[in-house]
Design an enzyme around this catalytic site. Sequence first.
Site, mmCIF file in Angstrom:
data_model
loop_
_atom_site.group_PDB
_atom_site.id
_atom_site.type_symbol
_atom_site.label_atom_id
_atom_site.label_comp_id
_atom_site.label_asym_id
_atom_site.label_seq_id
_atom_site.Cartn_x
_atom_site.Cartn_y
_atom_site.Cartn_z
ATOM 1 N N ILE A 1 45.757 44.003 29.231
ATOM 2 C CA ILE A 1 47.015 43.636 29.907
ATOM 3 C C ILE A 1 47.878 44.892 30.056
ATOM 4 C CG2 ILE A 1 49.151 42.280 29.701
ATOM 5 C CD1 ILE A 1 47.458 40.037 28.444
ATOM 6 N N LYS B 1 53.798 39.569 17.363
ATOM 7 C CA LYS B 1 52.653 40.329 16.845
ATOM 8 C C LYS B 1 53.146 41.678 16.306
ATOM 9 C CE LYS B 1 48.477 42.718 18.364
ATOM 10 N NZ LYS B 1 47.586 43.037 19.463
ATOM 11 N N SER C 1 42.324 31.159 44.211
ATOM 12 C CA SER C 1 41.537 29.956 44.394
ATOM 13 C C SER C 1 41.480 29.173 43.093
ATOM 14 C CB SER C 1 40.123 30.354 44.832
ATOM 15 O OG SER C 1 39.234 29.318 44.557
ATOM 16 N N THR D 1 46.168 36.941 35.366
ATOM 17 C CA THR D 1 47.235 37.767 34.785
ATOM 18 C C THR D 1 47.467 39.005 35.655
ATOM 19 O OG1 THR D 1 46.517 37.023 32.619
ATOM 20 C CG2 THR D 1 47.972 38.922 32.659
ATOM 21 N N GLU E 1 47.743 63.655 22.392
ATOM 22 C CA GLU E 1 48.307 64.006 23.692
ATOM 23 C C GLU E 1 49.486 63.083 24.038
ATOM 24 O OE1 GLU E 1 45.446 62.679 23.074
ATOM 25 O OE2 GLU E 1 43.885 64.141 23.472
HETATM 26 C C1 LIG Z 1 36.775 37.748 26.123
HETATM 27 C C2 LIG Z 1 37.998 38.437 26.612
HETATM 28 C C3 LIG Z 1 39.100 38.545 25.783
HETATM 29 C C4 LIG Z 1 40.236 39.227 26.219
HETATM 30 N N1 LIG Z 1 41.313 39.382 25.379
HETATM 31 C C5 LIG Z 1 42.352 40.148 25.767
HETATM 32 C C6 LIG Z 1 43.464 40.374 24.919
HETATM 33 O O1 LIG Z 1 43.541 39.850 23.814
HETATM 34 N N2 LIG Z 1 44.445 41.173 25.369
HETATM 35 C C7 LIG Z 1 44.420 41.753 26.595
HETATM 36 O O2 LIG Z 1 45.318 42.516 26.935
HETATM 37 N N3 LIG Z 1 43.414 41.488 27.447
HETATM 38 C C8 LIG Z 1 42.394 40.721 27.064
HETATM 39 N N4 LIG Z 1 41.374 40.468 27.927
HETATM 40 C C9 LIG Z 1 41.479 40.924 29.313
HETATM 41 C C10 LIG Z 1 42.353 39.956 30.102
HETATM 42 O O3 LIG Z 1 41.854 38.657 29.996
HETATM 43 C C11 LIG Z 1 42.392 40.367 31.566
HETATM 44 O O4 LIG Z 1 42.731 41.717 31.664
HETATM 45 C C12 LIG Z 1 43.431 39.577 32.304
HETATM 46 O O5 LIG Z 1 43.271 38.214 32.096
HETATM 47 C C13 LIG Z 1 43.367 39.876 33.773
HETATM 48 O O6 LIG Z 1 42.322 39.212 34.392
HETATM 49 P P1 LIG Z 1 42.292 39.241 35.974
HETATM 50 O O7 LIG Z 1 43.554 38.669 36.472
HETATM 51 O O8 LIG Z 1 41.930 40.616 36.372
HETATM 52 O O9 LIG Z 1 41.034 38.331 36.324
HETATM 53 P P2 LIG Z 1 40.882 36.696 36.363
HETATM 54 O O10 LIG Z 1 41.686 36.038 35.309
HETATM 55 O O11 LIG Z 1 39.421 36.505 36.371
HETATM 56 O O12 LIG Z 1 41.504 36.312 37.737
HETATM 57 C C14 LIG Z 1 40.806 36.477 38.947
HETATM 58 C C15 LIG Z 1 41.549 35.762 40.050
HETATM 59 O O13 LIG Z 1 40.887 36.020 41.273
HETATM 60 C C16 LIG Z 1 40.698 34.817 41.962
HETATM 61 N N5 LIG Z 1 39.538 34.932 42.822
HETATM 62 C C17 LIG Z 1 38.305 35.409 42.518
HETATM 63 N N6 LIG Z 1 37.502 35.331 43.590
HETATM 64 C C18 LIG Z 1 38.250 34.810 44.593
HETATM 65 C C19 LIG Z 1 37.986 34.472 45.937
HETATM 66 N N7 LIG Z 1 36.797 34.629 46.489
HETATM 67 N N8 LIG Z 1 38.989 33.954 46.673
HETATM 68 C C20 LIG Z 1 40.225 33.761 46.149
HETATM 69 N N9 LIG Z 1 40.526 34.058 44.877
HETATM 70 C C21 LIG Z 1 39.543 34.567 44.111
HETATM 71 C C22 LIG Z 1 40.553 33.779 40.874
HETATM 72 O O14 LIG Z 1 40.815 32.484 41.355
HETATM 73 C C23 LIG Z 1 41.604 34.256 39.898
HETATM 74 O O15 LIG Z 1 42.857 33.782 40.292
HETATM 75 C C24 LIG Z 1 40.254 39.761 27.520
HETATM 76 C C25 LIG Z 1 39.164 39.594 28.371
HETATM 77 C C26 LIG Z 1 38.041 38.945 27.925
HETATM 78 C C27 LIG Z 1 36.870 38.783 28.846
#
Ligand SMILES: Cc1cc2nc3c(=O)[nH]c(=O)nc-3n(C[C@H](O)[C@H](O)[C@H](O)COP(=O)(O)OP(=O)(O)OC[C@H]3O[C@@H](n4cnc5c(N)ncnc54)[C@H](O)[C@@H]3O)c2cc1C
Length: 502
Positions: free
Chosen positions: A348, A80, A41, A16, A432
């Site tokens: 998010i 929501k 990846s 995301t 704030e």
């Molecule tokens: C249990 C849980 C519930 C949640 N519920 C909510 C919610 O209800 N509402 C909300 O706003 N947020 C929620 N969140 C947070 C939300 O899921 C994240 O903020 C959001 O999905 C963003 O994740 P990200 O993209 O940072 O990481 P990830 O989804 O982990 O993506 C990481 C990316 O990096 C890539 N990557 C990693 N290492 C490498 C590498 N070496 N080489 C190439 N690519 C690589 C992966 O392939 C992937 O594409 C929740 C989180 C958790 C843990």
Amino acid sequence: MNNKNIRRIVIVGGGTAGWMAASGLVALLPKGDYDITLIESEQIGTVGVGEATIPLIRIFNHNLGVNEAEFMRKTGATFKLGIEFHNWKSSGQHYFHPFGKYGRELDAVPFHQYWMRAREHGKCAELSELSLCEVMARAKKFAPNSTDPKSVLSTMGYAYHLDAGLYAKFLREYSESRGVTRIEGKVTDVRLREADGYIESVQLESSRIVEGDLFIDCSGFRGLLIEEALKTGYEDWSHLLPCDRALAVPSENAGQKRPYTMSIAHAAGWQWRIPLQHRTGNGHIFCSKYMSEDEATGILLSNLEGEALAEPRLLPFKTGRRKKFWNKNCVAIGLSAGFMEPLESTSIHLIQQAVGQLIGLFPVAEINEAEVEQFNAMTIRDYELIRDFLVLHYHVNERPEDFWQMCRTMDIPESLQQRIALFNNRGRLFIEQENLFKPTSWLAVLYGQGLYPAGYDPMADRREAKEVDNFLGDISRSFAKATDAMPLHDDFIDRNCKSDFA
Ligand SMILES: Cc1cc2nc3c(=O)[nH]c(=O)nc-3n(C[C@H](O)[C@H](O)[C@H](O)COP(=O)(O)OP(=O)(O)OC[C@H]3O[C@@H](n4cnc5c(N)ncnc54)[C@H](O)[C@@H]3O)c2cc1C
């Protein structure tokens, strides 16, 4: 004329965060001036959760020029109106944290002060009847809000529950069609410039090297660039938010889809239920010092409303934030930047906020330290204000279990102590400008968790008692009437934005 040396933007990660960053940048930076590349990846995959949002996501989608019905169809989204908290104060009790606002403005005196005054004199609507979102949520109704301040619909707000995987796919299509280059591959090495330690390039498993001027780390919890390469450091907040594990499991939908998220407290944490068009997202956040994984799994599975569609997945986490979100030529966005549990669906939003702030401070000829400091200061503030609000839910409780007793007696930030003390005295809420959570949110949770002020603000005596009673009565009647006329949430979706796969 601007000398734009910062032209090549490399985003590592396609969850995301990665795709929100890519779509936000391609939509809002001057066209043609930047090369935006995203590396992800499939083998590593994404965290695959993150399905409840807050109303500001609509601004993000609006800035992208996204059509709401199309977005909802493609992401299996539902509407929501807020969050219903069960058993948080004590077993059997529940309250609602609505979007929008309570009541309507009468004059410069905060609305809830009139409500407290009427309540003190014994004749008054419940707070729950004075939020249009809450009245709609209870009836499982939905209609969009209005920008006309004369309409009752201007007092409500809404967000979405969405499928995280489908949202990333949706944003990927958006970004690629506007010129973002996607590279499939695993980053195996991060090369730093000898002179100043800036990131020069990343190397993929295939040996391909991708160079850049600005790197955006969206690689998830591990923080491949910001931490593993740049060793930025992490500020641990587990002493304030001690839960450290999540179990997530999808289930079949059962019955009408609620236009709100449910949060149910358990012995050492809480469970979420997030209704999508095609399934329900469930999870159990718990503290491993007070509950085993087996016990947490048992609680989650025995509290599903429909059949489980997969095995529960364990996601360990450490609450906190990077010491710097922007370090050298690397900006961490998403889970690589920090994590606070999804109690108020803020992650998010923090991605959206970081993308917006990065665009507002976008480096031109070189990385400018003043801009970096400003970005870090604003982001730290965003995180801390949200953290305080989350801590409030845990700290003010009457539950008997060891975990909840520990939360009740733990030291909390002074900023939160002060806010609670101010509310306890005269119900005053000084929030704030930059606080994501406005008076409605603070009131809902302070009151919902069991606090009530010693008295109301005497400013509320400006009006005659009868005038206040009539004012409140009119509001609760108008909210009930408006809700009666609305379609059911399910029917609204079926008519306007039903997914092919729902
Ligand atoms: C249990 C849980 C519930 C949640 N519920 C909510 C919610 O209800 N509402 C909300 O706003 N947020 C929620 N969140 C947070 C939300 O899921 C994240 O903020 C959001 O999905 C963003 O994740 P990200 O993209 O940072 O990481 P990830 O989804 O982990 O993506 C990481 C990316 O990096 C890539 N990557 C990693 N290492 C490498 C590498 N070496 N080489 C190439 N690519 C690589 C992966 O392939 C992937 O594409 C929740 C989180 C958790 C843990």
